[in-house]
Structures are given as structure tokens and as C-alpha cells.
Design a protein around this motif. Structure first.
Motif, PDB file in Angstrom:
ATOM      1  N   LYS A   1       0.790  -1.208   0.230  1.00 21.36           N
ATOM      2  CA  LYS A   1      -0.052   0.056  -0.087  1.00 21.36           C
ATOM      3  C   LYS A   1       0.882   1.382  -0.042  1.00 21.36           C
ATOM      4  CE  LYS A   1      -4.164  -1.743   2.460  1.00 21.36           C
ATOM      5  NZ  LYS A   1      -4.961  -1.332   3.586  1.00 21.36           N
TER       6      LYS A   1
ATOM      7  N   TYR B   1       0.956   5.352   0.918  1.00 22.71           N
ATOM      8  CA  TYR B   1       0.533   6.172   1.752  1.00 22.71           C
ATOM      9  C   TYR B   1       1.131   7.500   1.354  1.00 22.71           C
ATOM     10  CZ  TYR B   1      -1.417   2.630   4.613  1.00 22.71           C
ATOM     11  OH  TYR B   1      -2.483   1.467   5.153  1.00 22.71           O
ATOM     12  N   ARG B   2       0.585   8.623   1.758  1.00 21.08           N
ATOM     13  CA  ARG B   2       0.761   9.996   1.540  1.00 21.08           C
ATOM     14  C   ARG B   2       0.467  10.858   2.857  1.00 21.08           C
ATOM     15  NH1 ARG B   2      -2.905  13.873   0.806  1.00 21.08           N
ATOM     16  NH2 ARG B   2      -4.980  13.183   0.060  1.00 21.08           N
TER      17      ARG B   2
ATOM     18  N   MET C   1      -2.159  10.285   7.841  1.00 23.18           N
ATOM     19  CA  MET C   1      -1.568   9.568   6.692  1.00 23.18           C
ATOM     20  C   MET C   1      -2.761   9.130   5.917  1.00 23.18           C
ATOM     21  SD  MET C   1       1.588   9.133   6.783  1.00 23.18           S
ATOM     22  CE  MET C   1       2.170   8.098   5.791  1.00 23.18           C
ATOM     23  N   LYS C   2      -2.929   9.484   4.331  1.00 28.52           N
ATOM     24  CA  LYS C   2      -4.116   9.035   3.509  1.00 28.52           C
ATOM     25  C   LYS C   2      -3.416   7.875   2.645  1.00 28.52           C
ATOM     26  CE  LYS C   2      -7.044  12.478   4.502  1.00 28.52           C
ATOM     27  NZ  LYS C   2      -8.155  12.397   4.564  1.00 28.52           N
ATOM     28  N   GLU C   3      -4.370   6.800   2.327  1.00 32.66           N
ATOM     29  CA  GLU C   3      -3.907   5.660   1.585  1.00 32.66           C
ATOM     30  C   GLU C   3      -4.158   6.188   0.156  1.00 32.66           C
ATOM     31  OE1 GLU C   3      -5.684   1.441   0.353  1.00 32.66           O
ATOM     32  OE2 GLU C   3      -5.972   1.956   2.428  1.00 32.66           O
ATOM     33  N   ARG C   4      -3.135   5.995  -0.756  1.00 36.89           N
ATOM     34  CA  ARG C   4      -2.999   6.508  -1.954  1.00 36.89           C
ATOM     35  C   ARG C   4      -3.544   5.456  -3.026  1.00 36.89           C
ATOM     36  NH1 ARG C   4      -1.113  11.101  -4.638  1.00 36.89           N
ATOM     37  NH2 ARG C   4      -1.218  10.721  -6.558  1.00 36.89           N
TER      38      ARG C   4
ATOM     39  N   ILE D   1      -3.279   0.579  -3.855  1.00 39.72           N
ATOM     40  CA  ILE D   1      -2.685  -0.469  -3.487  1.00 39.72           C
ATOM     41  C   ILE D   1      -2.020  -1.127  -4.980  1.00 39.72           C
ATOM     42  CG2 ILE D   1      -3.036  -3.140  -2.931  1.00 39.72           C
ATOM     43  CD1 ILE D   1      -5.251  -1.936  -1.184  1.00 39.72           C
TER      44      ILE D   1
END
Length: 85
Positions: free
Chosen positions: A61, A63-64, A72-75, A77
Motif C-alpha cells: 500500500k 500512503y501520503r 496519513m492517507k491511503e494512495r 495498492i
């Protein structure tokens, strides 16, 4: 007696009853054919990794960090690869 039994139902030539199903239109009898509208020739796709050796490959995954809300935001997969030229 079943309280939810409403009697036979007819739909597209098929009769559905509570105990059995009688289908007068078999799927094998229907003349269905799909022809392409536009012919698309095969296209060779280059990823830029053709001349590379894969040293490591792992599903991961990405993240940014959003500094406005300190979170943290998931960018996305996908596959993380370490390549050697």
C-alpha cells in the motif's frame, strides 16, 4: 399451505411455479451472436521495464502524508518493485 405462495408466474414464455420450473425457451435455441463494430488490431504496450531485472517485488500500500490534518492517507495498492538495469 405456504402463506407466501402466489400461484404460477409466466415470464418470457417460461412458467414458474412454487414446486417446479418449466422453461419453453431454451438458451440453446436463441440465435445470439456478437460481432465487433470496429476491428481493433493488437497493440504492443511498453512499460519501460522490458530491459530491467526484478530484484524484489511485493504487493504493498502506498500512503501520503496530509500535513493540513496531520494524517496519513491511503494512495493506492499495487506491486512495489526494485529493478536493476
Amino acid at each position: 399451505l405456504d402463506p407466501f405462495f402466489f400461484g404460477p408466474i409466466s415470464y418470457n414464455g417460461a412458467t414458474y411455479t412454487h414446486d417446479n420450473i418449466e422453461d419453453t425457451n431454451s438458451p440453446d435455441e436463441l440465435p445470439i451472436s456478437f460481432k465487433p463494430i470496429v476491428y481493433l488490431p493488437p497493440v504492443e504496450i511498453k512499460t519501460g521495464e522490458e530491459d530491467e531485472n526484478i530484484l524484489f517485488c511485493q504487493r504493498a500500500k502506498l500512503y501520503r502524508y496530509d500535513s493540513t490534518i496531520n494524517e496519513m492517507k491511503e494512495r493506492g495498492i499495487g506491486e512495489m518493485k526494485i529493478l536493476q538495469h
